[in-house]
Design a protein around this motif. Structure first.
Motif, PDB file in Angstrom:
ATOM      1  N   GLY A 148      -9.073  -1.707  -2.418  1.00 33.67           N
ATOM      2  CA  GLY A 148      -9.356  -0.822  -3.551  1.00 33.67           C
ATOM      3  C   GLY A 148     -10.796  -0.338  -3.478  1.00 33.67           C
ATOM      4  N   PHE A 149     -11.346   0.032  -4.614  1.00 35.26           N
ATOM      5  CA  PHE A 149     -12.697   0.595  -4.627  1.00 35.26           C
ATOM      6  C   PHE A 149     -13.755  -0.427  -4.217  1.00 35.26           C
ATOM      7  CE2 PHE A 149     -12.532   4.899  -6.080  1.00 35.26           C
ATOM      8  CZ  PHE A 149     -11.189   5.008  -6.379  1.00 35.26           C
ATOM      9  N   ALA A 150     -13.604  -1.654  -4.690  1.00 34.36           N
ATOM     10  CA  ALA A 150     -14.627  -2.667  -4.414  1.00 34.36           C
ATOM     11  C   ALA A 150     -14.473  -3.224  -3.000  1.00 34.36           C
ATOM     12  CB  ALA A 150     -14.522  -3.781  -5.449  1.00 34.36           C
ATOM     13  N   GLY A 151     -13.246  -3.638  -2.644  1.00 31.62           N
ATOM     14  CA  GLY A 151     -13.014  -4.249  -1.345  1.00 31.62           C
ATOM     15  C   GLY A 151     -13.293  -3.294  -0.192  1.00 31.62           C
ATOM     16  N   SER A 152     -12.865  -2.046  -0.337  1.00 29.65           N
ATOM     17  CA  SER A 152     -13.086  -1.059   0.744  1.00 29.65           C
ATOM     18  C   SER A 152     -14.572  -0.812   0.941  1.00 29.65           C
ATOM     19  CB  SER A 152     -12.399   0.265   0.409  1.00 29.65           C
ATOM     20  OG  SER A 152     -11.018   0.078   0.282  1.00 29.65           O
ATOM     21  N   GLU A 153     -15.288  -0.689  -0.156  1.00 26.68           N
ATOM     22  CA  GLU A 153     -16.741  -0.426  -0.066  1.00 26.68           C
ATOM     23  C   GLU A 153     -17.445  -1.569   0.661  1.00 26.68           C
ATOM     24  OE1 GLU A 153     -19.248   2.100  -0.091  1.00 26.68           O
ATOM     25  OE2 GLU A 153     -18.239   2.647  -1.945  1.00 26.68           O
ATOM     26  N   ASP A 203      -0.588   3.020   1.876  1.00 28.91           N
ATOM     27  CA  ASP A 203      -0.460   4.282   1.128  1.00 28.91           C
ATOM     28  C   ASP A 203      -1.322   4.304  -0.132  1.00 28.91           C
ATOM     29  OD1 ASP A 203       1.290   5.380   2.878  1.00 28.91           O
ATOM     30  OD2 ASP A 203       3.084   4.751   1.795  1.00 28.91           O
ATOM     31  N   SER A 204      -1.908   3.156  -0.485  1.00 34.89           N
ATOM     32  CA  SER A 204      -2.690   3.145  -1.726  1.00 34.89           C
ATOM     33  C   SER A 204      -4.125   2.676  -1.494  1.00 34.89           C
ATOM     34  CB  SER A 204      -2.008   2.269  -2.773  1.00 34.89           C
ATOM     35  OG  SER A 204      -1.963   0.936  -2.306  1.00 34.89           O
ATOM     36  N   VAL A 205      -4.592   2.753  -0.233  1.00 34.94           N
ATOM     37  CA  VAL A 205      -5.985   2.386   0.050  1.00 34.94           C
ATOM     38  C   VAL A 205      -6.906   3.238  -0.820  1.00 34.94           C
ATOM     39  CG1 VAL A 205      -7.786   2.490   1.826  1.00 34.94           C
ATOM     40  CG2 VAL A 205      -5.503   1.653   2.412  1.00 34.94           C
ATOM     41  N   MET A 206      -7.766   2.599  -1.575  1.00 37.43           N
ATOM     42  CA  MET A 206      -8.752   3.277  -2.428  1.00 37.43           C
ATOM     43  C   MET A 206      -8.109   4.403  -3.252  1.00 37.43           C
ATOM     44  SD  MET A 206     -12.568   3.814  -1.026  1.00 37.43           S
ATOM     45  CE  MET A 206     -13.914   4.015  -2.163  1.00 37.43           C
ATOM     46  N   MET A 207      -6.988   4.074  -3.867  1.00 34.89           N
ATOM     47  CA  MET A 207      -6.244   5.080  -4.647  1.00 34.89           C
ATOM     48  C   MET A 207      -6.716   5.051  -6.102  1.00 34.89           C
ATOM     49  SD  MET A 207      -3.977   7.421  -4.574  1.00 34.89           S
ATOM     50  CE  MET A 207      -2.678   7.299  -3.363  1.00 34.89           C
ATOM     51  N   PRO A 208      -7.233   6.167  -6.615  1.00 34.94           N
ATOM     52  CA  PRO A 208      -7.694   6.170  -8.014  1.00 34.94           C
ATOM     53  C   PRO A 208      -6.533   6.338  -9.004  1.00 34.94           C
ATOM     54  CG  PRO A 208      -8.567   8.051  -6.758  1.00 34.94           C
ATOM     55  CD  PRO A 208      -7.474   7.432  -5.940  1.00 34.94           C
ATOM     56  N   PHE A 250      -8.243  12.287  -1.843  1.00 36.28           N
ATOM     57  CA  PHE A 250      -9.387  11.366  -1.881  1.00 36.28           C
ATOM     58  C   PHE A 250      -9.028  10.092  -1.097  1.00 36.28           C
ATOM     59  CE2 PHE A 250     -11.290   7.583  -3.655  1.00 36.28           C
ATOM     60  CZ  PHE A 250     -12.640   7.884  -3.581  1.00 36.28           C
ATOM     61  N   HIS A 251      -7.852   9.543  -1.391  1.00 36.68           N
ATOM     62  CA  HIS A 251      -7.387   8.329  -0.700  1.00 36.68           C
ATOM     63  C   HIS A 251      -7.351   8.551   0.823  1.00 36.68           C
ATOM     64  CE1 HIS A 251      -4.098   6.023   1.147  1.00 36.68           C
ATOM     65  NE2 HIS A 251      -3.469   7.167   1.296  1.00 36.68           N
ATOM     66  N   ALA A 252      -6.840   9.704   1.247  1.00 39.81           N
ATOM     67  CA  ALA A 252      -6.708   9.966   2.694  1.00 39.81           C
ATOM     68  C   ALA A 252      -8.083  10.043   3.357  1.00 39.81           C
ATOM     69  CB  ALA A 252      -5.940  11.270   2.909  1.00 39.81           C
ATOM     70  N   ARG A 253      -9.052  10.654   2.680  1.00 37.79           N
ATOM     71  CA  ARG A 253     -10.403  10.743   3.275  1.00 37.79           C
ATOM     72  C   ARG A 253     -11.025   9.350   3.388  1.00 37.79           C
ATOM     73  NH1 ARG A 253     -10.517  15.462  -0.006  1.00 37.79           N
ATOM     74  NH2 ARG A 253     -11.459  14.292  -1.710  1.00 37.79           N
ATOM     75  N   ARG A 269      -0.266  -0.825 -10.713  1.00 33.65           N
ATOM     76  CA  ARG A 269      -0.578   0.605 -10.760  1.00 33.65           C
ATOM     77  C   ARG A 269       0.760   1.321 -10.666  1.00 33.65           C
ATOM     78  NH1 ARG A 269      -5.317   1.318  -7.210  1.00 33.65           N
ATOM     79  NH2 ARG A 269      -3.865   0.680  -5.616  1.00 33.65           N
ATOM     80  N   LEU A 270       0.813   2.583 -11.085  1.00 34.45           N
ATOM     81  CA  LEU A 270       2.078   3.321 -11.054  1.00 34.45           C
ATOM     82  C   LEU A 270       2.628   3.290  -9.624  1.00 34.45           C
ATOM     83  CD1 LEU A 270       3.614   4.786 -13.270  1.00 34.45           C
ATOM     84  CD2 LEU A 270       2.567   6.920 -12.510  1.00 34.45           C
ATOM     85  N   SER A 271       3.890   2.904  -9.484  1.00 33.40           N
ATOM     86  CA  SER A 271       4.575   2.840  -8.178  1.00 33.40           C
ATOM     87  C   SER A 271       4.029   1.779  -7.246  1.00 33.40           C
ATOM     88  CB  SER A 271       4.518   4.182  -7.429  1.00 33.40           C
ATOM     89  OG  SER A 271       4.896   5.223  -8.253  1.00 33.40           O
TER      90      SER A 271
END
Ligand code: FAD
Length: 232
Positions: free
Chosen positions: A12-17, A37-42, A70-73, A140-142
């Motif tokens: 997510g946002f913290a772990g990826s950073e 499919d949900s890496v760093m997904m807002p 955003f997630h893909a980048r 999170r949704l889905s």
């Protein structure tokens, strides 16, 4: 890559950073997450200001507010790092040698060994998502929240608080609420990120403290600085 120097559970946002910064400093990092499919997904488009030089800042494009773009980048930037291994698996428990954490077990089967393990699992511990009258096990949704890791941590004696977050309705998605568990503040040491009950185990992001995307990213960077100092 053999055993990782640092294994981060949750891209997510913290772990990826944290993973991005550590890998750029030459640390061998595993970043294990339950769905690529949900890496760093807002939940909603991130809003600046962001920490300077962060992955969050690099992945943000003010001209393109689409969440999946955003997630893909962000995923592309993570995958381009030589010392970083981003892979899909669901952590179900901690591997222990006495009171020392030496990796994680996974739902898929293969254990993952590491010198240090960081739990950055966001709103996914014992999570329930509610849309209107419908409730399901999701963080999170889905995206399902599987019970194994949470049950394992409870069995080890960890204590938790219940928290709740809300996502307003948008033109393309319904509004919903997520109830989840975060580690009890007494389990976590803010200065060192340690989950004190066990050795070589750290907590990061929403599962230990509340905040927005920019704070999660800032915390990821702070953990990276701390671990770089510990690793010498
Ligand atoms: P996350 O970004 O949720 O990442 C955790 C990752 O861990 C997920 O990808 C998940 O798949 C993975 N994971 C979980 N369990 C496992 C496991 N066992 N094995 C492997 N992987 C696992 N902040 C904002 O700035 N703007 C918002 O609009 C916003 N909306 C929010 C809405 C809700 C409902 C909630 C609860 C919070 C919201 N926040 C928002 C606050 C916070 O900034 C975000 O939740 C942020 O995503 C938290 O970052 P994180 O890295 O801790 O967790």
């Amino acid at each position: 890559m053999g055993a990782y120097q640092v294994l981060i559970v949750g891209a997510g946002f913290a772990g990826s950073e944290a993973a991005y910064r550590l890998a750029r400093e030459g640390v061998r990092v595993g970043l294990l997450t339950q769905s690529l499919d949900s890496v760093m997904m807002p939940f909603l488009p991130p809003k600046p200001p962001f920490p300077p030089g962060s992955l969050l800042e690099r992945a943000y494009d003010p001209a393109d507010p689409r969440l999946w773009a955003f997630h893909a980048r962000a995923k592309y930037l993570l995958e381009a790092e030589r010392n970083l291994h981003l892979f899909q698996a669901t952590a179900t428990g901690l591997l222990l040698e006495g009171s020392r954490v030496v990796g994680v077990s996974t739902w898929e089967g293969p254990p993952v060994e590491a010198e240090r393990v960081v739990l950055a699992v966001g709103s996914f511990l014992g999570a329930r998502l509610r849309i209107g009258e419908v409730e399901e096990e999701a963080g999170r949704l889905s995206e399902a929240s599987y019970p194994d890791l949470f049950q394992h941590l409870l069995a080890l004696g960890f204590r938790f608080l219940e928290r709740e977050g809300e996502v307003p309705e948008t033109p393309t998605t319904p509004g919903y609420r997520v109830r989840y568990h975060a580690f009890h503040p007494e389990e976590w040491e803010a200065a060192t990120f340690r989950l004190k009950r066990l050795e070589r185990l750290y907590g990061l992001g929403l599962c230990v403290r509340e905040g927005d995307y920019a704070l999660m990213s800032q915390e990821g960077l702070r953990l990276a600085e701390h671990l770089l100092h510990e690793l010498g």
